[in-house]
Write an enzyme that holds these catalytic residues in place. Structure first.
Site, PDB file in Angstrom:
ATOM      1  N   TYR A  49      50.614  65.322  80.595  1.00  0.00           N
ATOM      2  CA  TYR A  49      51.856  64.240  79.756  1.00  0.00           C
ATOM      3  C   TYR A  49      52.657  64.326  80.813  1.00  0.00           C
ATOM      4  O   TYR A  49      53.964  63.441  80.462  1.00  0.00           O
ATOM      5  CB  TYR A  49      52.076  64.937  78.544  1.00  0.00           C
ATOM      6  CG  TYR A  49      51.085  65.127  77.436  1.00  0.00           C
ATOM      7  CD1 TYR A  49      49.789  64.618  77.682  1.00  0.00           C
ATOM      8  CD2 TYR A  49      51.220  65.916  76.454  1.00  0.00           C
ATOM      9  CE1 TYR A  49      48.791  64.522  76.800  1.00  0.00           C
ATOM     10  CE2 TYR A  49      50.249  65.954  75.238  1.00  0.00           C
ATOM     11  CZ  TYR A  49      49.051  65.483  75.417  1.00  0.00           C
ATOM     12  OH  TYR A  49      48.157  65.503  74.632  1.00  0.00           O
ATOM     13  N   HIS A 107      41.852  70.979  78.528  1.00  0.00           N
ATOM     14  CA  HIS A 107      42.180  69.772  78.024  1.00  0.00           C
ATOM     15  C   HIS A 107      40.862  68.799  77.596  1.00  0.00           C
ATOM     16  O   HIS A 107      40.768  68.212  76.492  1.00  0.00           O
ATOM     17  CB  HIS A 107      43.107  69.020  78.893  1.00  0.00           C
ATOM     18  CG  HIS A 107      43.801  67.869  78.344  1.00  0.00           C
ATOM     19  ND1 HIS A 107      45.053  67.582  78.457  1.00  0.00           N
ATOM     20  CD2 HIS A 107      43.255  66.994  76.924  1.00  0.00           C
ATOM     21  CE1 HIS A 107      45.642  66.627  77.697  1.00  0.00           C
ATOM     22  NE2 HIS A 107      44.655  66.270  76.838  1.00  0.00           N
TER      23      HIS A 107
HETATM   24  N1  LIG Z   1      44.020  66.934  73.158  1.00  0.00           N
HETATM   25  C1  LIG Z   1      43.956  65.650  73.338  1.00  0.00           C
HETATM   26  O1  LIG Z   1      43.205  65.140  73.930  1.00  0.00           O
HETATM   27  C2  LIG Z   1      45.126  64.994  72.768  1.00  0.00           C
HETATM   28  C3  LIG Z   1      44.924  63.382  72.439  1.00  0.00           C
HETATM   29  C4  LIG Z   1      45.888  62.692  71.950  1.00  0.00           C
HETATM   30  C5  LIG Z   1      46.890  63.599  71.427  1.00  0.00           C
HETATM   31  N2  LIG Z   1      47.149  64.688  71.490  1.00  0.00           N
HETATM   32  C6  LIG Z   1      48.288  65.615  70.845  1.00  0.00           C
HETATM   33  O2  LIG Z   1      48.357  65.108  69.638  1.00  0.00           O
HETATM   34  C7  LIG Z   1      49.628  64.502  69.303  1.00  0.00           C
HETATM   35  C8  LIG Z   1      49.620  63.596  68.192  1.00  0.00           C
HETATM   36  O3  LIG Z   1      48.791  62.650  68.313  1.00  0.00           O
HETATM   37  P1  LIG Z   1      49.172  60.995  68.941  1.00  0.00           P
HETATM   38  O4  LIG Z   1      50.532  61.211  69.581  1.00  0.00           O
HETATM   39  O5  LIG Z   1      48.111  60.651  70.026  1.00  0.00           O
HETATM   40  O6  LIG Z   1      49.245  60.276  67.668  1.00  0.00           O
HETATM   41  P2  LIG Z   1      49.927  60.368  66.068  1.00  0.00           P
HETATM   42  O7  LIG Z   1      50.775  61.561  66.006  1.00  0.00           O
HETATM   43  O8  LIG Z   1      48.637  60.255  65.386  1.00  0.00           O
HETATM   44  O9  LIG Z   1      50.634  59.071  65.766  1.00  0.00           O
HETATM   45  C9  LIG Z   1      51.705  58.778  66.580  1.00  0.00           C
HETATM   46  C10 LIG Z   1      52.216  57.414  66.212  1.00  0.00           C
HETATM   47  O10 LIG Z   1      52.590  57.237  64.876  1.00  0.00           O
HETATM   48  C11 LIG Z   1      53.918  56.699  64.812  1.00  0.00           C
HETATM   49  N3  LIG Z   1      54.517  57.364  63.651  1.00  0.00           N
HETATM   50  C12 LIG Z   1      54.527  58.797  63.719  1.00  0.00           C
HETATM   51  N4  LIG Z   1      55.259  59.387  62.329  1.00  0.00           N
HETATM   52  C13 LIG Z   1      55.264  58.118  61.548  1.00  0.00           C
HETATM   53  C14 LIG Z   1      55.658  57.837  60.357  1.00  0.00           C
HETATM   54  N5  LIG Z   1      56.156  58.924  59.518  1.00  0.00           N
HETATM   55  N6  LIG Z   1      55.423  56.349  59.880  1.00  0.00           N
HETATM   56  C15 LIG Z   1      55.013  55.620  60.679  1.00  0.00           C
HETATM   57  N7  LIG Z   1      54.640  55.732  62.057  1.00  0.00           N
HETATM   58  C16 LIG Z   1      54.729  57.076  62.370  1.00  0.00           C
HETATM   59  C17 LIG Z   1      54.369  57.041  66.024  1.00  0.00           C
HETATM   60  O11 LIG Z   1      55.469  55.857  66.282  1.00  0.00           O
HETATM   61  P3  LIG Z   1      57.066  56.322  66.950  1.00  0.00           P
HETATM   62  O12 LIG Z   1      56.926  57.398  67.823  1.00  0.00           O
HETATM   63  O13 LIG Z   1      57.582  54.933  67.261  1.00  0.00           O
HETATM   64  O14 LIG Z   1      57.634  56.880  65.400  1.00  0.00           O
HETATM   65  C18 LIG Z   1      53.317  56.838  67.021  1.00  0.00           C
HETATM   66  O15 LIG Z   1      53.007  55.493  67.354  1.00  0.00           O
HETATM   67  C19 LIG Z   1      50.068  64.070  70.688  1.00  0.00           C
HETATM   68  O16 LIG Z   1      51.571  63.908  70.650  1.00  0.00           O
HETATM   69  C20 LIG Z   1      49.671  65.114  71.421  1.00  0.00           C
HETATM   70  O17 LIG Z   1      50.466  66.269  71.495  1.00  0.00           O
HETATM   71  C21 LIG Z   1      46.142  65.526  72.186  1.00  0.00           C
END
Ligand SMILES: NC(=O)c1ccc[n+]([C@@H]2O[C@H](COP(=O)([O-])OP(=O)(O)OC[C@H]3O[C@@H](n4cnc5c(N)ncnc54)[C@H](OP(=O)(O)O)[C@@H]3O)[C@@H](O)[C@H]2O)c1
Length: 276
Positions: A49, A107
């Site tokens: 990241y 990862h």
């Molecule tokens: N291990 C892995 O391979 C892997 C892969 C992916 C993710 N991750 C981890 O998991 C975390 C979360 O997953 P993610 O970031 O992929 O996606 P997520 O948390 O499922 O979704 C994030 C999205 O939702 C929006 N959002 C957040 N809260 C909201 C709400 N209350 N209402 C409406 N929209 C909302 C955000 O927009 P805004 O930011 O514009 O508010 C963003 O576009 C990551 O940040 C990372 O730390 C790990």
């Protein structure tokens, strides 16, 4: 905040904050500082990241005791193998500006991840990692690691949301005492999650949004969640999920949304999406 207890007794918050796709260091530091202000203590980053330094800065400047935090980072595939993994762990410690990492994950199960895991066991025994685990390990690879290594993975972080609920893999993890952690708890908004009719209707009963219902559903199933947002009002909203409880009927309705397949990528198809 509710905690879960990992295999080795370490306590991990059931709700944390993810910082994927916030590569700008100033923006990431601002966002993490705000999240800390709202009450988040689990911060989930990764070497790939490229924002570990910003996470470290925000934690350092927060004035909150380091012991209160639960910092997770992940070894990227190009750092796989015993020697390279060790070097990368040292780099992560430096960027995060800490003497220890609360949870270190592999990862993705690609490259010499056996060598990576051996390095992680060593650092764990030396007290520089409080817990170790894996991410994106589907049941076959997960069982391999869980079965043959001395220190069992304490966490497996996999894509988990209402459309891909991981019921069977979670059961397999449980057999080994491994905690499931959700990445993408909102499926990054795919499938119109935030306006999904079931989630919206259930939410109306409790005066909660679809997003809050989606998170609450997972924590009621003992899944650790780490939603990401760059907006403070959403940080507050996503944190506000401990003052209501979904009924058995609601849980059964939401279970029906499960398509049991990824909305992102499948290891059975391509590695291309991983070569970031
Ligand atoms: N291990 C892995 O391979 C892997 C892969 C992916 C993710 N991750 C981890 O998991 C975390 C979360 O997953 P993610 O970031 O992929 O996606 P997520 O948390 O499922 O979704 C994030 C999205 O939702 C929006 N959002 C957040 N809260 C909201 C709400 N209350 N209402 C409406 N929209 C909302 C955000 O927009 P805004 O930011 O514009 O508010 C963003 O576009 C990551 O940040 C990372 O730390 C790990």
């Amino acid at each position: 905040m509710k905690n879960v207890k990992l295999l080795n007794g370490v306590e991990m918050p059931i709700l944390g904050f993810g910082v994927y796709q916030i590569p700008d260091l100033e923006e990431c530091e601002r966002v993490v500082s705000e999240a800390i202000g709202v009450g988040y203590r689990l911060i989930d980053t990764a070497q790939i990241y490229r924002n570990e330094k910003a996470v470290g800065n925000a934690i350092k400047k927060s004035g909150v005791d380091r012991k209160e935090f639960f910092i997770t980072t992940k070894v990227w595939i190009t750092n796989s193998g015993y020697e390279k993994a060790k070097t990368s762990i040292e780099e992560s410690l430096k960027k995060l500006q800490t003497d220890y990492i609360d949870l270190l994950l592999i990862h993705q199960p690609f490259g010499d991840y056996y060598g990576t895991y051996r390095a992680m066991e060593e650092y764990y025994k030396a007290g520089k990692l409080r817990a170790i685990g894996v991410s994106n390990f589907y049941p076959d690879r997960f069982i391999d690691i869980a079965h043959f290594f001395e220190i069992k993975p304490m966490v497996n972080q996999v894509e988990t949301h209402v459309f891909n609920q991981q019921i069977i893999p979670q059961g397999i993890m449980k057999e080994y005492g491994t905690q499931i952690e959700s990445w993408g708890p909102f499926a990054e908004g795919k499938n119109n999650l935030f306006t999904n009719e079931t989630l919206v209707e259930v939410g109306k009963k409790y005066n909660k949004t679809a997003a809050q219902v989606a998170l609450r559903y997972l924590i009621q199933r003992d899944v650790v969640v780490i939603p990401k947002t760059v907006r403070k009002e959403r940080m507050i909203q996503n944190f506000d999920i401990f003052n209501f409880e979904l009924s058995e009927t609601d849980m059964k309705e939401i279970l029906k949304l499960d398509k049991k397949e990824s909305l992102f990528l499948s290891h059975y198809e391509t590695l291309k999406q991983l070569t970031i």
